[in-house]
Design a protein around this motif. Structure first.
Motif, PDB file in Angstrom:
ATOM      1  N   LEU A  98       0.824  -1.195   0.000  1.00 16.26           N
ATOM      2  CA  LEU A  98       0.000   0.000   0.000  1.00 16.26           C
ATOM      3  C   LEU A  98       0.862   1.250   0.000  1.00 16.26           C
ATOM      4  CD1 LEU A  98       0.137   0.814   3.283  1.00 16.26           C
ATOM      5  CD2 LEU A  98      -1.511  -1.049   3.390  1.00 16.26           C
ATOM      6  N   GLU A  99       0.244   2.326  -0.377  1.00 17.23           N
ATOM      7  CA  GLU A  99       0.916   3.616  -0.536  1.00 17.23           C
ATOM      8  C   GLU A  99       1.601   4.080   0.745  1.00 17.23           C
ATOM      9  OE1 GLU A  99      -0.733   8.179  -0.959  1.00 17.23           O
ATOM     10  OE2 GLU A  99      -1.829   6.591  -1.983  1.00 17.23           O
ATOM     11  N   TYR A 100       0.960   3.883   1.881  1.00 13.17           N
ATOM     12  CA  TYR A 100       1.503   4.411   3.127  1.00 13.17           C
ATOM     13  C   TYR A 100       2.872   3.828   3.445  1.00 13.17           C
ATOM     14  CZ  TYR A 100       1.898   6.020   7.910  1.00 13.17           C
ATOM     15  OH  TYR A 100       2.350   6.625   9.056  1.00 13.17           O
ATOM     16  N   ASP A 101       3.095   2.558   3.114  1.00 17.50           N
ATOM     17  CA  ASP A 101       4.384   1.942   3.409  1.00 17.50           C
ATOM     18  C   ASP A 101       5.502   2.549   2.558  1.00 17.50           C
ATOM     19  OD1 ASP A 101       3.350   0.328   5.385  1.00 17.50           O
ATOM     20  OD2 ASP A 101       2.955  -1.344   4.029  1.00 17.50           O
ATOM     21  N   VAL A 102       5.186   2.899   1.310  1.00 13.43           N
ATOM     22  CA  VAL A 102       6.181   3.590   0.479  1.00 13.43           C
ATOM     23  C   VAL A 102       6.436   4.987   1.037  1.00 13.43           C
ATOM     24  CG1 VAL A 102       6.766   4.372  -1.842  1.00 13.43           C
ATOM     25  CG2 VAL A 102       5.475   2.248  -1.538  1.00 13.43           C
ATOM     26  N   LYS A 103       5.386   5.638   1.523  1.00 11.67           N
ATOM     27  CA  LYS A 103       5.547   6.969   2.115  1.00 11.67           C
ATOM     28  C   LYS A 103       6.468   6.937   3.330  1.00 11.67           C
ATOM     29  CE  LYS A 103       1.410   9.564   0.797  1.00 11.67           C
ATOM     30  NZ  LYS A 103       0.219  10.285   1.314  1.00 11.67           N
ATOM     31  N   ALA A 104       6.436   5.834   4.069  1.00 12.42           N
ATOM     32  CA  ALA A 104       7.324   5.713   5.228  1.00 12.42           C
ATOM     33  C   ALA A 104       8.778   5.757   4.791  1.00 12.42           C
ATOM     34  CB  ALA A 104       7.023   4.419   5.977  1.00 12.42           C
ATOM     35  N   ILE A 249     -12.844  -4.004  -0.598  1.00 12.12           N
ATOM     36  CA  ILE A 249     -12.080  -2.779  -0.822  1.00 12.12           C
ATOM     37  C   ILE A 249     -11.135  -2.973  -2.006  1.00 12.12           C
ATOM     38  CG2 ILE A 249     -10.194  -3.404   0.761  1.00 12.12           C
ATOM     39  CD1 ILE A 249     -10.248  -0.398   1.681  1.00 12.12           C
ATOM     40  N   LEU A 250     -10.927  -1.911  -2.749  1.00 13.67           N
ATOM     41  CA  LEU A 250      -9.953  -1.933  -3.835  1.00 13.67           C
ATOM     42  C   LEU A 250      -8.568  -1.780  -3.219  1.00 13.67           C
ATOM     43  CD1 LEU A 250      -9.308  -1.885  -6.899  1.00 13.67           C
ATOM     44  CD2 LEU A 250      -9.442   0.618  -6.758  1.00 13.67           C
ATOM     45  N   ALA A 251      -7.820  -2.866  -3.214  1.00 14.95           N
ATOM     46  CA  ALA A 251      -6.476  -2.848  -2.641  1.00 14.95           C
ATOM     47  C   ALA A 251      -5.472  -2.495  -3.735  1.00 14.95           C
ATOM     48  CB  ALA A 251      -6.140  -4.209  -2.036  1.00 14.95           C
ATOM     49  N   GLN A 252      -4.725  -1.420  -3.532  1.00 17.29           N
ATOM     50  CA  GLN A 252      -3.787  -0.922  -4.526  1.00 17.29           C
ATOM     51  C   GLN A 252      -2.351  -1.027  -4.016  1.00 17.29           C
ATOM     52  OE1 GLN A 252      -6.037   2.948  -4.981  1.00 17.29           O
ATOM     53  NE2 GLN A 252      -5.536   2.582  -7.138  1.00 17.29           N
ATOM     54  N   PRO A 253      -1.645  -2.106  -4.341  1.00 17.68           N
ATOM     55  CA  PRO A 253      -0.223  -2.184  -4.017  1.00 17.68           C
ATOM     56  C   PRO A 253       0.555  -1.120  -4.788  1.00 17.68           C
ATOM     57  CG  PRO A 253      -1.136  -4.354  -4.529  1.00 17.68           C
ATOM     58  CD  PRO A 253      -2.150  -3.351  -4.946  1.00 17.68           C
ATOM     59  N   TRP A 322      -4.538   7.533   3.097  1.00 15.65           N
ATOM     60  CA  TRP A 322      -3.765   6.711   4.021  1.00 15.65           C
ATOM     61  C   TRP A 322      -3.227   7.469   5.227  1.00 15.65           C
ATOM     62  CZ3 TRP A 322      -3.928   1.973   5.155  1.00 15.65           C
ATOM     63  CH2 TRP A 322      -4.270   1.016   4.209  1.00 15.65           C
ATOM     64  N   ASP A 323      -2.877   8.718   5.061  1.00 15.63           N
ATOM     65  CA  ASP A 323      -2.364   9.464   6.214  1.00 15.63           C
ATOM     66  C   ASP A 323      -3.409   9.537   7.322  1.00 15.63           C
ATOM     67  OD1 ASP A 323       0.095   9.894   5.041  1.00 15.63           O
ATOM     68  OD2 ASP A 323      -0.429  11.867   4.245  1.00 15.63           O
ATOM     69  N   LYS A 324      -4.623   9.835   6.927  1.00 15.64           N
ATOM     70  CA  LYS A 324      -5.712   9.927   7.900  1.00 15.64           C
ATOM     71  C   LYS A 324      -6.021   8.562   8.505  1.00 15.64           C
ATOM     72  CE  LYS A 324     -10.458  11.639   8.396  1.00 15.64           C
ATOM     73  NZ  LYS A 324     -11.596  12.317   7.689  1.00 15.64           N
ATOM     74  N   VAL A 325      -6.028   7.541   7.646  1.00 20.33           N
ATOM     75  CA  VAL A 325      -6.317   6.180   8.119  1.00 20.33           C
ATOM     76  C   VAL A 325      -5.260   5.708   9.113  1.00 20.33           C
ATOM     77  CG1 VAL A 325      -6.308   3.763   7.384  1.00 20.33           C
ATOM     78  CG2 VAL A 325      -7.689   5.431   6.147  1.00 20.33           C
TER      79      VAL A 325
END
Length: 342
Positions: A98-104, A249-253, A322-325
């Motif tokens: 997911l996007e959040y892990d790349v953001k990390a 849910i639409l999961a977007q790797p 993702w930031d909010k989640v």
């Protein structure tokens, strides 16, 4: 599944060997040598996908540049993988859940701003969704999310603190409850708490959860990536069934080049092409053959006999991004910590 376990063991051994020799290539060496090595740090359920993809990419790169390329793999829970890259694990590319892990990793200063726009579809070359895997005959008559919160149901799902797939699982369940309880957050939390009270094991990653359910025989239902469920059913056609919930849910790797690493190693061109080629027709078909949904709509429709293309899917945007989640649900002291008591 036993074949998959053996391939995982062999892949892990190869990865260790490959890492030992790929740490210190200079830019000129990488660009001018007859062979280049790159590392793809990915999440658990992509093992089979990248085993197949790496073969066609090596052929593609050889034809394009006349250079041999070796791709080494690292797999684990997506959140854990992101943390390891942020802490110094050299990855030329990351292909995470997911996007959040790349953001990390971006927040650690290793990936430049704007990575989400570097490739099509928000740098998501394939998608997935969340389904249930149950034992043949569905003895507990599990049909939807509300059944997972009933007494006497053993649920297997990974830990959302370390697994990207687990976060998608949690959010899909939340989306169902949001609809069922008319957005009454008190009731939604009560439902999620009941569901997680039934969780027998919180593995660190999605593949570990699959092993717990399939290999170790624990639980009545596995909340799973769609591709994981299909692989289990393929390997054990007489033992398992897939149940599609009413809401998922639409999961977007997400995929990204790790700028800091490729600039040091001189591998930017090959790393960029590695991710770009995931959008080629050949690679999109490999994704579909491994039960990921191609981002190419034309190719996706060719697999309509495999995938249900009429699912009721929410998206991460429905949750505010993702930031909010992450802040609300998965940060220390967030909703998950509040409802999970084990």
């Amino acid at each position: 599944m036993k074949k998959r376990v053996l391939s995982i063991i062999l892949a892990a051994a190869l990865t260790v060997t490959a890492f030992a020799g790929c740490g210190a290539s200079s830019s000129s060496e990488a660009e001018n040598s007859g062979k280049v090595t790159i590392t793809n740090v990915s999440y658990d359920p992509t093992r089979e996908l990248y085993q197949a993809y790496n073969e066609i990419f090596a052929k593609h790169w050889k034809e394009k540049k006349g250079q041999d390329v070796e791709v080494t793999q690292s797999h684990g829970g997506s959140g854990k993988q992101a943390l390891q890259v942020a802490n110094g694990l050299d990855a030329d590319v990351v292909t995470l859940a997911l996007e959040y892990d790349v953001k990390a990793i971006q927040n650690a200063g290793l990936i430049k701003d704007g990575w989400l726009d570097n490739f099509d579809n928000d740098s998501s070359p394939y998608t997935s969704t969340i389904v249930f895997l149950v034992r043949k005959g569905n003895p507990k008559n599990i049909k939807d999310w509300d059944d997972l919160a009933k007494d006497g149901i053993g649920v297997i799902t990974p830990n959302p603190k370390t697994s990207g797939g687990a976060r998608w699982n949690y959010l899909a369940a939340w989306a169902y409850a949001d609809k069922a309880y008319n957005s009454d957050e008190t009731k939604i939390k009560e439902f999620i708490k009941k569901l997680y009270k039934n969780v027998l094991v919180l593995d660190s990653g999605a593949r570990g959860a699959t092993t717990t359910f399939v290999e170790n025989g624990q639980g009545d239902v596995l909340i799973a990536w769609e591709n994981e469920a299909f692989l289990s059913k393929r390997d054990y056609p007489d033992d398992y069934e897939i149940v599609t919930p009413s809401v998922s849910i639409l999961a977007q790797p997400s995929v990204a080049v790790v700028d800091d690493v490729v600039d040091k190693r001189g591998t930017r061109e090959v790393a960029t092409e590695y991710l770009s080629y995931l959008y080629s027709d050949e690679a999109q078909k490999i994704a579909a053959d491994n039960y990921y949904r191609p981002s190419n709509e034309k190719i996706l429709k060719q697999y309509s006999d495999v995938f249900d293309l009429n699912l009721n899917l929410v998206t991460i945007k429905d949750f505010g991004g993702w930031d909010k989640v992450q802040e609300k649900h998965f940060a220390d002291g967030g909703v998950f910590d509040q409802i999970y008591e084990k």
